[in-house]
Design a protein around this motif. Structure first.
Motif, PDB file in Angstrom:
ATOM      1  N   UNK A  41       6.108  -2.343  -4.191  1.00  0.00           N
ATOM      2  CA  UNK A  41       6.202  -1.000  -4.764  1.00  0.00           C
ATOM      3  C   UNK A  41       6.891  -0.048  -3.785  1.00  0.00           C
ATOM      4  N   UNK A  42       6.567  -0.187  -2.500  1.00  0.00           N
ATOM      5  CA  UNK A  42       7.219   0.639  -1.479  1.00  0.00           C
ATOM      6  C   UNK A  42       8.699   0.288  -1.388  1.00  0.00           C
ATOM      7  N   UNK A  43       9.002  -1.010  -1.451  1.00  0.00           N
ATOM      8  CA  UNK A  43      10.408  -1.433  -1.426  1.00  0.00           C
ATOM      9  C   UNK A  43      11.165  -0.880  -2.628  1.00  0.00           C
ATOM     10  N   UNK A  44      10.492  -0.807  -3.779  1.00  0.00           N
ATOM     11  CA  UNK A  44      11.136  -0.256  -4.975  1.00  0.00           C
ATOM     12  C   UNK A  44      11.452   1.224  -4.780  1.00  0.00           C
ATOM     13  N   UNK A  45      10.555   1.953  -4.118  1.00  0.00           N
ATOM     14  CA  UNK A  45      10.829   3.358  -3.805  1.00  0.00           C
ATOM     15  C   UNK A  45      12.075   3.452  -2.927  1.00  0.00           C
ATOM     16  N   UNK A  46      12.160   2.581  -1.927  1.00  0.00           N
ATOM     17  CA  UNK A  46      13.324   2.561  -1.039  1.00  0.00           C
ATOM     18  C   UNK A  46      14.603   2.255  -1.822  1.00  0.00           C
TER      19      UNK A  46
ATOM     20  N   UNK B 139      -3.243  10.268  -7.353  1.00  0.00           N
ATOM     21  CA  UNK B 139      -4.603   9.847  -7.669  1.00  0.00           C
ATOM     22  C   UNK B 139      -4.968   8.672  -6.791  1.00  0.00           C
ATOM     23  N   UNK B 140      -6.162   8.680  -6.286  1.00  0.00           N
ATOM     24  CA  UNK B 140      -6.592   7.602  -5.400  1.00  0.00           C
ATOM     25  C   UNK B 140      -7.357   6.521  -6.147  1.00  0.00           C
ATOM     26  N   UNK B 141      -7.751   6.809  -7.387  1.00  0.00           N
ATOM     27  CA  UNK B 141      -8.461   5.805  -8.172  1.00  0.00           C
ATOM     28  C   UNK B 141      -7.461   4.821  -8.752  1.00  0.00           C
ATOM     29  N   UNK B 142      -7.705   3.533  -8.551  1.00  0.00           N
ATOM     30  CA  UNK B 142      -6.759   2.527  -9.009  1.00  0.00           C
ATOM     31  C   UNK B 142      -7.477   1.412  -9.750  1.00  0.00           C
TER      32      UNK B 142
ATOM     33  N   UNK C 297       5.623   5.586   1.226  1.00  0.00           N
ATOM     34  CA  UNK C 297       4.332   4.926   1.000  1.00  0.00           C
ATOM     35  C   UNK C 297       3.458   5.744   0.049  1.00  0.00           C
ATOM     36  N   UNK C 298       3.427   7.053   0.270  1.00  0.00           N
ATOM     37  CA  UNK C 298       2.595   7.927  -0.556  1.00  0.00           C
ATOM     38  C   UNK C 298       3.121   7.996  -1.988  1.00  0.00           C
ATOM     39  N   UNK C 299       4.435   8.046  -2.130  1.00  0.00           N
ATOM     40  CA  UNK C 299       5.027   8.107  -3.465  1.00  0.00           C
ATOM     41  C   UNK C 299       4.773   6.810  -4.229  1.00  0.00           C
ATOM     42  N   UNK C 300       4.835   5.680  -3.529  1.00  0.00           N
ATOM     43  CA  UNK C 300       4.540   4.392  -4.169  1.00  0.00           C
ATOM     44  C   UNK C 300       3.110   4.359  -4.686  1.00  0.00           C
ATOM     45  N   UNK C 301       2.187   4.912  -3.908  1.00  0.00           N
ATOM     46  CA  UNK C 301       0.787   4.985  -4.327  1.00  0.00           C
ATOM     47  C   UNK C 301       0.639   5.868  -5.563  1.00  0.00           C
ATOM     48  N   UNK C 302       1.413   6.949  -5.611  1.00  0.00           N
ATOM     49  CA  UNK C 302       1.273   7.923  -6.695  1.00  0.00           C
ATOM     50  C   UNK C 302       1.819   7.411  -8.023  1.00  0.00           C
ATOM     51  N   UNK C 303       2.963   6.718  -7.997  1.00  0.00           N
ATOM     52  CA  UNK C 303       3.619   6.340  -9.259  1.00  0.00           C
ATOM     53  C   UNK C 303       3.346   4.899  -9.662  1.00  0.00           C
ATOM     54  N   UNK C 304       2.853   4.068  -8.737  1.00  0.00           N
ATOM     55  CA  UNK C 304       2.595   2.672  -9.077  1.00  0.00           C
ATOM     56  C   UNK C 304       3.874   1.956  -9.479  1.00  0.00           C
TER      57      UNK C 304
ATOM     58  N   UNK D  69       8.745   7.109 -14.086  1.00  0.00           N
ATOM     59  CA  UNK D  69       8.071   8.184 -13.358  1.00  0.00           C
ATOM     60  C   UNK D  69       8.610   8.288 -11.935  1.00  0.00           C
ATOM     61  N   UNK D  70       8.879   7.154 -11.301  1.00  0.00           N
ATOM     62  CA  UNK D  70       9.414   7.149  -9.939  1.00  0.00           C
ATOM     63  C   UNK D  70      10.724   7.924  -9.868  1.00  0.00           C
ATOM     64  N   UNK D  71      11.651   7.622 -10.768  1.00  0.00           N
ATOM     65  CA  UNK D  71      12.944   8.304 -10.738  1.00  0.00           C
ATOM     66  C   UNK D  71      12.797   9.782 -11.084  1.00  0.00           C
TER      67      UNK D  71
END
Length: 238
Positions: free
Chosen positions: A134-139, A196-199, A155-162, A167-169
């Motif tokens: 997911x982090x690599x996808x953000x990159x 959100x921290x709940x996953x 890292x934080x953005x990957x956590x936020x958008x999954x 949504x990422x774009x």
């Protein structure tokens, strides 16, 4: 090779890359004449094959799109011969693009023929639990959009958008308007992106621990966050 196969279940990423190729090869002033999209049917296939051999009009190249192409398994010998003649004689100014929702079956004659002449790109949704991918996808997305981002912010953005690519774009384009040419940092993400921290992974842990109260609470929170039930189930069964 002016023939392309884009396959995978990440519809949004496929859509973006189709549009990218379209902008690269088709001149905007001649798009009406040099870009066509055909529905997946035998009649449409014949029309597309005929058009892809037609020289482009005016400036730029021609692009013929066959979206959600599902005829590979049902091609008869006549269609295969027609496809082979087309691929062999395809002018360098003409581009044929097929999109598929699943990986082409390499056992099929049609697939083997296309693979021989095509550039193939995979666009699969990343499992929600695979944090590094997911982090690599953000990159990859920031590189695609030419937007600089720090490692902690990625890292934080990957956590936020999954694994929600759309949504990422959307979030990256919003962040770029605020950062205005600067590198996106953690504080930008914290200020603008709903985090959100709940996953679903927390839900899985609660289920494994047989904690009914925590399971109910986390599941309710996920629903309140508009987490799709299909995504929750997919993650739990992965």
């Amino acid at each position: 090779m002016p023939t392309y196969i884009y396959w995978g279940d990440d519809d949004y990423l496929i859509e973006r890359n189709v549009n990218k190729l379209r902008k690269q090869v088709v001149h905007p002033d001649w798009e009406t004449f040099n870009f066509s999209s055909y529905s997946p049917s035998a009649d449409s296939f014949n029309a597309a094959i005929n058009e892809i051999l037609t020289p482009p009009m005016g400036t730029g190249s021609r692009l013929v799109l066959l979206p959600n192409f599902n005829l590979l398994a049902t091609m008869n010998d006549s269609m295969l011969s027609q496809l082979e003649r087309t691929l062999v004689n395809l002018p360098s100014t003409n581009h044929l693009l097929l999109t598929l929702q699943s990986k082409p079956d390499n056992r099929l004659k049609s697939t083997k023929l296309l693979m021989k002449h095509s550039q193939v790109k995979e666009f699969q949704l990343i499992p929600a639990w695979d944090t590094q991918k997911l982090i690599d996808r953000v990159r990859d997305a920031t590189s695609f959009l030419s937007i600089p981002i720090s490692a902690p912010a990625a890292n934080l953005l990957a956590l936020a958008v999954g694994n929600n690519t759309r949504l990422l774009f959307n979030e990256l384009e919003k962040l770029s308007l605020v950062a205005i040419g600067e590198k996106i940092e953690v504080h930008h993400v914290q200020d603008l992106v709903s985090i959100t921290t709940t996953s679903t992974l927390q839900l899985a842990s609660a289920i494994c621990a047989s904690d009914a109260i925590a399971t109910t609470r986390i599941f309710t929170t996920l629903l309140d966050q508009n987490e799709p039930v299909v995504k929750i189930v997919a993650t739990l069964t992965t």
